[in-house]
Design a protein around this motif. Structure first.
Motif, mmCIF file in Angstrom:
data_model
loop_
_atom_site.group_PDB
_atom_site.id
_atom_site.type_symbol
_atom_site.label_atom_id
_atom_site.label_comp_id
_atom_site.label_asym_id
_atom_site.label_seq_id
_atom_site.Cartn_x
_atom_site.Cartn_y
_atom_site.Cartn_z
ATOM 1 N N VAL A 10 -3.794 -5.483 -12.120
ATOM 2 C CA VAL A 10 -2.545 -5.956 -12.689
ATOM 3 C C VAL A 10 -2.898 -6.660 -13.983
ATOM 4 C CG1 VAL A 10 -0.534 -7.440 -12.365
ATOM 5 C CG2 VAL A 10 -1.467 -6.149 -10.428
ATOM 6 N N THR A 11 -2.393 -6.113 -15.085
ATOM 7 C CA THR A 11 -2.670 -6.691 -16.396
ATOM 8 C C THR A 11 -1.427 -7.417 -16.858
ATOM 9 O OG1 THR A 11 -2.082 -4.581 -17.403
ATOM 10 C CG2 THR A 11 -4.407 -4.972 -17.011
ATOM 11 N N GLY A 12 -1.617 -8.616 -17.359
ATOM 12 C CA GLY A 12 -0.455 -9.443 -17.649
ATOM 13 C C GLY A 12 0.207 -9.769 -16.328
ATOM 14 N N MET A 13 1.472 -9.906 -16.328
ATOM 15 C CA MET A 13 2.204 -10.186 -15.088
ATOM 16 C C MET A 13 3.005 -8.985 -14.607
ATOM 17 S SD MET A 13 1.379 -13.186 -14.182
ATOM 18 C CE MET A 13 2.579 -13.467 -12.903
ATOM 19 N N LYS A 67 7.617 -9.480 -8.763
ATOM 20 C CA LYS A 67 6.308 -9.471 -8.093
ATOM 21 C C LYS A 67 6.337 -8.678 -6.790
ATOM 22 C CE LYS A 67 2.734 -12.306 -6.081
ATOM 23 N NZ LYS A 67 2.331 -13.619 -5.637
ATOM 24 N N SER A 68 7.393 -8.806 -5.991
ATOM 25 C CA SER A 68 7.430 -8.071 -4.718
ATOM 26 C C SER A 68 7.469 -6.563 -4.965
ATOM 27 C CB SER A 68 8.613 -8.521 -3.865
ATOM 28 O OG SER A 68 9.838 -8.149 -4.462
ATOM 29 N N LEU A 120 6.186 -5.146 -7.700
ATOM 30 C CA LEU A 120 4.865 -4.832 -8.231
ATOM 31 C C LEU A 120 3.859 -4.613 -7.106
ATOM 32 C CD1 LEU A 120 3.001 -4.502 -10.700
ATOM 33 C CD2 LEU A 120 2.632 -6.970 -10.623
ATOM 34 N N LEU A 121 3.935 -5.417 -6.044
ATOM 35 C CA LEU A 121 3.027 -5.240 -4.905
ATOM 36 C C LEU A 121 3.255 -3.895 -4.232
ATOM 37 C CD1 LEU A 121 3.187 -8.816 -3.340
ATOM 38 C CD2 LEU A 121 1.325 -7.827 -4.700
ATOM 39 N N LYS A 122 4.519 -3.535 -4.022
ATOM 40 C CA LYS A 122 4.837 -2.249 -3.386
ATOM 41 C C LYS A 122 4.454 -1.079 -4.280
ATOM 42 C CE LYS A 122 8.533 -4.257 -0.638
ATOM 43 N NZ LYS A 122 9.982 -4.380 -0.460
ATOM 44 N N VAL A 123 4.713 -1.211 -5.583
ATOM 45 C CA VAL A 123 4.349 -0.165 -6.542
ATOM 46 C C VAL A 123 2.831 0.004 -6.579
ATOM 47 C CG1 VAL A 123 4.258 0.315 -9.034
ATOM 48 C CG2 VAL A 123 6.419 -0.304 -7.968
ATOM 49 N N SER A 124 2.090 -1.097 -6.594
ATOM 50 C CA SER A 124 0.625 -1.035 -6.617
ATOM 51 C C SER A 124 0.093 -0.320 -5.382
ATOM 52 C CB SER A 124 0.040 -2.448 -6.703
ATOM 53 O OG SER A 124 0.448 -3.092 -7.884
ATOM 54 N N ALA A 125 0.593 -0.708 -4.218
ATOM 55 C CA ALA A 125 0.169 -0.056 -2.971
ATOM 56 C C ALA A 125 0.590 1.408 -2.958
ATOM 57 C CB ALA A 125 0.755 -0.800 -1.772
ATOM 58 N N GLN A 132 0.926 0.195 4.132
ATOM 59 C CA GLN A 132 1.138 -1.156 4.660
ATOM 60 C C GLN A 132 -0.124 -2.014 4.539
ATOM 61 O OE1 GLN A 132 3.954 -1.445 8.161
ATOM 62 N NE2 GLN A 132 3.488 0.752 8.211
ATOM 63 N N ARG A 133 -1.279 -1.416 4.777
ATOM 64 C CA ARG A 133 -2.549 -2.135 4.603
ATOM 65 C C ARG A 133 -2.724 -2.533 3.138
ATOM 66 N NH1 ARG A 133 -6.701 0.104 2.520
ATOM 67 N NH2 ARG A 133 -6.169 2.230 3.140
ATOM 68 N N LEU A 134 -2.424 -1.617 2.228
ATOM 69 C CA LEU A 134 -2.608 -1.876 0.800
ATOM 70 C C LEU A 134 -1.640 -2.918 0.262
ATOM 71 C CD1 LEU A 134 -3.356 1.772 -0.282
ATOM 72 C CD2 LEU A 134 -4.913 -0.177 -0.555
ATOM 73 N N VAL A 135 -0.416 -2.972 0.778
ATOM 74 C CA VAL A 135 0.516 -4.028 0.343
ATOM 75 C C VAL A 135 -0.116 -5.391 0.610
ATOM 76 C CG1 VAL A 135 2.725 -5.168 0.834
ATOM 77 C CG2 VAL A 135 2.660 -2.698 0.516
ATOM 78 N N LYS A 136 -0.713 -5.551 1.791
ATOM 79 C CA LYS A 136 -1.368 -6.821 2.134
ATOM 80 C C LYS A 136 -2.566 -7.075 1.225
ATOM 81 C CE LYS A 136 0.130 -6.565 6.916
ATOM 82 N NZ LYS A 136 -0.248 -6.165 8.251
ATOM 83 N N GLU A 137 -3.353 -6.050 0.953
ATOM 84 C CA GLU A 137 -4.516 -6.218 0.080
ATOM 85 C C GLU A 137 -4.095 -6.606 -1.337
ATOM 86 O OE1 GLU A 137 -7.191 -2.845 0.195
ATOM 87 O OE2 GLU A 137 -7.261 -2.888 2.387
ATOM 88 N N TYR A 138 -3.071 -5.950 -1.850
ATOM 89 C CA TYR A 138 -2.612 -6.292 -3.209
ATOM 90 C C TYR A 138 -1.984 -7.683 -3.229
ATOM 91 C CZ TYR A 138 -3.802 -1.935 -5.478
ATOM 92 O OH TYR A 138 -4.508 -0.891 -6.024
ATOM 93 N N GLU A 139 -1.339 -8.073 -2.164
ATOM 94 C CA GLU A 139 -0.780 -9.423 -2.095
ATOM 95 C C GLU A 139 -1.893 -10.478 -2.247
ATOM 96 O OE1 GLU A 139 1.318 -10.405 1.621
ATOM 97 O OE2 GLU A 139 3.082 -10.587 0.322
ATOM 98 N N GLN A 140 -3.027 -10.233 -1.592
ATOM 99 C CA GLN A 140 -4.171 -11.150 -1.706
ATOM 100 C C GLN A 140 -4.809 -11.083 -3.084
ATOM 101 O OE1 GLN A 140 -6.731 -10.096 1.549
ATOM 102 N NE2 GLN A 140 -5.519 -11.223 3.044
ATOM 103 N N ARG A 141 -4.882 -9.871 -3.644
ATOM 104 C CA ARG A 141 -5.528 -9.698 -4.951
ATOM 105 C C ARG A 141 -4.685 -10.275 -6.083
ATOM 106 N NH1 ARG A 141 -9.664 -6.054 -5.036
ATOM 107 N NH2 ARG A 141 -9.295 -5.448 -7.184
ATOM 108 N N VAL A 142 -3.369 -10.082 -6.016
ATOM 109 C CA VAL A 142 -2.482 -10.518 -7.102
ATOM 110 C C VAL A 142 -2.173 -11.999 -6.965
ATOM 111 C CG1 VAL A 142 -0.194 -10.208 -8.129
ATOM 112 C CG2 VAL A 142 -1.520 -8.216 -7.421
#
Length: 174
Positions: free
Chosen positions: A11-14, A129-130, A132-137, A163-173
């Motif tokens: 995630v670059t910028g916000m 942000k929510s 962005l997390l879903k889009v990233s996953a 679903q696993r990736l949403v949690k991972e991106y939540e921790q990463r972002v």
């Protein structure tokens, strides 16, 4: 099934996601998987693409149909979703940029890299942000499916991975 983990997007910028995959095959073959409905539906979404700047791109997602066992669809996720986009930049077989719903759009760039192709996906201006997390996953999982398809492998169940990736991106972002 190849269990090697693929890299997460950054995630670059916000509000922008950049994610890359090293894919097997020629640039022309990967371009076909981006632009031809029958191939694109195997990893992302089906739909016609009017291959000109300003042309319409129709996407219809049926994530339950991406593989034999898609996993359990989360509550609130629909079995089918459609969206109309427009091509904003086109340089076959190297670059395709399109509008994307209420965000700033998505760019796909292909570069020959060794014996394969480096695909870079940039999803611009995802302000919430929510989302962005879903889009990233979502991009991560869809690109994992594309990688598996190009390697002749069966991908992991879509919904379980998403679903696993949403949690991972939540921790990463954060």
């Amino acid at each position: 099934m190849n269990t090697t983990r693929t890299p997460h997007g950054a995630v670059t910028g916000m509000d922008t996601l950049t994610i890359q995959r090293q894919l097997p095959g020629s640039i022309d073959r990967v371009w076909q998987y981006l632009t031809e409905s029958d191939l694109r539906r195997q990893w992302l979404a089906s739909g016609d693409m009017d291959m000109r700047v300003g042309g319409t791109v129709d996407f219809t997602w049926r994530n339950d149909d991406l593989m034999k066992n898609p996993g359990k669809r989360p509550e609130g996720a629909s079995a089918e979703h459609s969206m109309e986009c427009r091509i904003t930049e086109l340089d076959p077989p190297r670059k395709l940029s399109i509008t994307w719903g209420s965000t700033g759009g998505v760019s796909f760039t292909l570069e020959p890299n060794g014996n394969g192709v480096l695909l870079t996906v940039v999803h611009h201006r995802v302000a919430d942000k929510s989302i962005l997390l879903k889009v990233s996953a979502g991009w991560h999982m869809h690109l994992d499916v594309l990688t598996a398809r190009l390697n002749g492998e069966e991908p992991e169940p879509f919904w379980d991975g998403w679903q696993r990736l949403v949690k991972e991106y939540e921790q990463r972002v954060g």
